[in-house]
Structures are given as structure tokens and as C-alpha cells.
Write a protein that holds these residues in place. Structure first.
Motif, PDB file in Angstrom:
ATOM      1  N   SER A 110       0.849  -1.193   0.000  1.00 31.38           N
ATOM      2  CA  SER A 110       0.000   0.000   0.000  1.00 31.38           C
ATOM      3  C   SER A 110       0.888   1.248   0.000  1.00 31.38           C
ATOM      4  CB  SER A 110      -0.887  -0.026   1.244  1.00 31.38           C
ATOM      5  OG  SER A 110      -1.715   1.094   1.314  1.00 31.38           O
ATOM      6  N   ASN A 168      -8.249  -8.148   9.830  1.00 33.46           N
ATOM      7  CA  ASN A 168      -8.543  -7.510   8.548  1.00 33.46           C
ATOM      8  C   ASN A 168      -7.446  -6.511   8.233  1.00 33.46           C
ATOM      9  OD1 ASN A 168     -11.410  -8.348   7.704  1.00 33.46           O
ATOM     10  ND2 ASN A 168     -11.641  -7.840   9.858  1.00 33.46           N
ATOM     11  N   TYR A 170      -6.522  -3.449   5.579  1.00 37.21           N
ATOM     12  CA  TYR A 170      -7.071  -2.522   4.584  1.00 37.21           C
ATOM     13  C   TYR A 170      -5.927  -1.680   4.035  1.00 37.21           C
ATOM     14  CZ  TYR A 170     -11.277  -3.533   7.318  1.00 37.21           C
ATOM     15  OH  TYR A 170     -12.296  -4.165   7.983  1.00 37.21           O
ATOM     16  N   CYS A 172      -4.509   0.895   0.317  1.00 38.10           N
ATOM     17  CA  CYS A 172      -4.817   1.553  -0.956  1.00 38.10           C
ATOM     18  C   CYS A 172      -3.537   1.888  -1.707  1.00 38.10           C
ATOM     19  CB  CYS A 172      -5.567   2.872  -0.724  1.00 38.10           C
ATOM     20  SG  CYS A 172      -7.213   2.677  -0.027  1.00 38.10           S
ATOM     21  N   CYS A 177      -8.317   0.469  -3.797  1.00 41.56           N
ATOM     22  CA  CYS A 177      -8.284   0.098  -2.377  1.00 41.56           C
ATOM     23  C   CYS A 177      -8.770  -1.339  -2.240  1.00 41.56           C
ATOM     24  CB  CYS A 177      -9.180   1.013  -1.545  1.00 41.56           C
ATOM     25  SG  CYS A 177      -8.558   2.694  -1.402  1.00 41.56           S
ATOM     26  N   GLN A 179      -9.104  -5.027   0.698  1.00 44.69           N
ATOM     27  CA  GLN A 179      -9.131  -5.586   2.049  1.00 44.69           C
ATOM     28  C   GLN A 179      -8.833  -7.072   1.961  1.00 44.69           C
ATOM     29  OE1 GLN A 179     -13.035  -5.622   3.730  1.00 44.69           O
ATOM     30  NE2 GLN A 179     -12.462  -6.990   5.386  1.00 44.69           N
TER      31      GLN A 179
END
Length: 190
Positions: A110, A168, A170, A172, A177, A179
């Protein structure tokens, strides 16, 4: 009809019809102390062997499940964004059960920090203890071990034992983006 003790002999097919010659076989067969016909010695030996093999197989399967490391979850890979995580076992009690430190292996690329959210549920006595923790991860594109402190949210402390962990991740890039999640059973130790 067949007697209760005749159900032990599968060749009599007692569940389908009356036992063939049930009256003669009961009278002719030697009886044990309870007055029931004795099973043949090879039938008892076969049943013991089957039970031993089944018990050994179940014990080996349980040991393999407990001792094998957690497998990585499937990775999110789309439009240049890569997210992968795997919750590791065991986790460690902190502050006499007020929290648990959960180790998670993370690989991500990311562009900004990724957000790692972790939930933990454990049965302690007749209660379910639930906790939550999160942290931000600076993605390097390489495997990193991240420790997330999960704090009990129920007022009841966590304890040594088995818990379900859900993590989880997450993240971008400039264009997308995504997950990724890992849900697994872990051990909590001191």
C-alpha cells in the motif's frame, strides 16, 4: 425378535427381521456372568483393533492440527495492490488477561499506511470474552511480523486456552483500495 445382546452380532441383522433361530442360539451358546451369549474371541479382537486404529488416527489428526503453523490467508492482488496476512499462534496474555498480544504476518505494498484491525473471541468458563485492537502498518512489500494488542472489551479477562482471531488488513494505492481477512483459531499462552 432379537434381544439387546444380539445387536452386537451384525450377522443376525436384528434391525430388519427377527433373528434366525434366536431361541436355539440363546440356549446353545455359552453364557457370560450376566446370562448373555459370549461373543467369539476373534470378534472381540477385531473390535478392539478397530477401536485402537480409530483412536490413534483421531489423536494423530488432533496433534497435527494443534502443532501445524497457521497457513497464510489468500491474498488480495488487484490493480497493483497486494495485501496478505496470516494470524500466528500462540498469542500472549498481557496484564493478567486484560489484553492479548496477537502476532500477525503481513505482506503489503500500500502506498500509504495499511490499517490492521484484529478481533478476538474466547470462551472463559461460561462467558465469551471479546476484544479488539488495531494498528497501522508501513507497507514495505516484504513479509513483516506485526504485534497487535487486543484489549478485553467485556470486563472479563482473557485466559490461557483457545480463541478465535479475525484480522482484517485494509490498504490503498493511487488507483485502488482493498481488504484481506484471516479468520483462524489460535492458542493463548502466558
Amino acid at each position: 425378535m432379537c434381544d439387546r445382546h444380539d445387536l452386537l452380532n451384525p450377522s443376525l441383522h436384528c434391525w430388519r427381521s427377527p433373528c434366525p433361530g434366536a431361541a436355539e442360539s440363546d440356549a446353545a451358546a455359552p453364557a457370560n456372568r450376566r446370562g448373555r451369549p459370549r461373543q467369539k474371541e476373534h470378534e472381540l479382537k477385531n473390535n478392539r483393533t478397530k477401536a485402537a486404529v480409530l483412536g490413534g488416527t483421531l489423536a494423530a489428526g488432533a496433534a497435527l492440527a494443534l502443532l501445524s503453523p497457521a497457513a497464510p490467508a489468500s491474498a488480495y492482488d488487484s490493480d497493483g495492490l497486494y495485501l496478505q496476512l496470516a494470524v500466528q499462534s500462540p498469542a500472549t496474555l498481557v496484564g493478567r488477561g486484560a489484553a492479548v498480544d496477537v502476532s500477525i504476518d503481513v505482506t503489503c505494498n500500500s502506498t500509504n499506511s495499511a490499517y490492521l484491525d484484529t478481533l478476538l473471541n474466547e470462551r472463559v468458563g461460561n462467558r465469551i470474552v471479546t476484544g479488539h485492537g488495531y494498528t497501522y502498518v508501513t507497507c514495505t512489500g516484504s513479509l513483516q511480523r506485526v504485534v497487535v494488542r487486543v484489549v478485553s472489551g467485556t470486563g472479563t479477562p482473557f485466559a490461557r486456552g483457545i480463541a478465535v482471531a479475525t484480522a482484517n488488513l485494509y490498504g490503498c494505492t493511487e488507483t485502488t483500495c482493498g481488504q484481506e481477512m484471516d479468520d483462524t483459531t489460535i492458542n493463548i499462552t502466558k
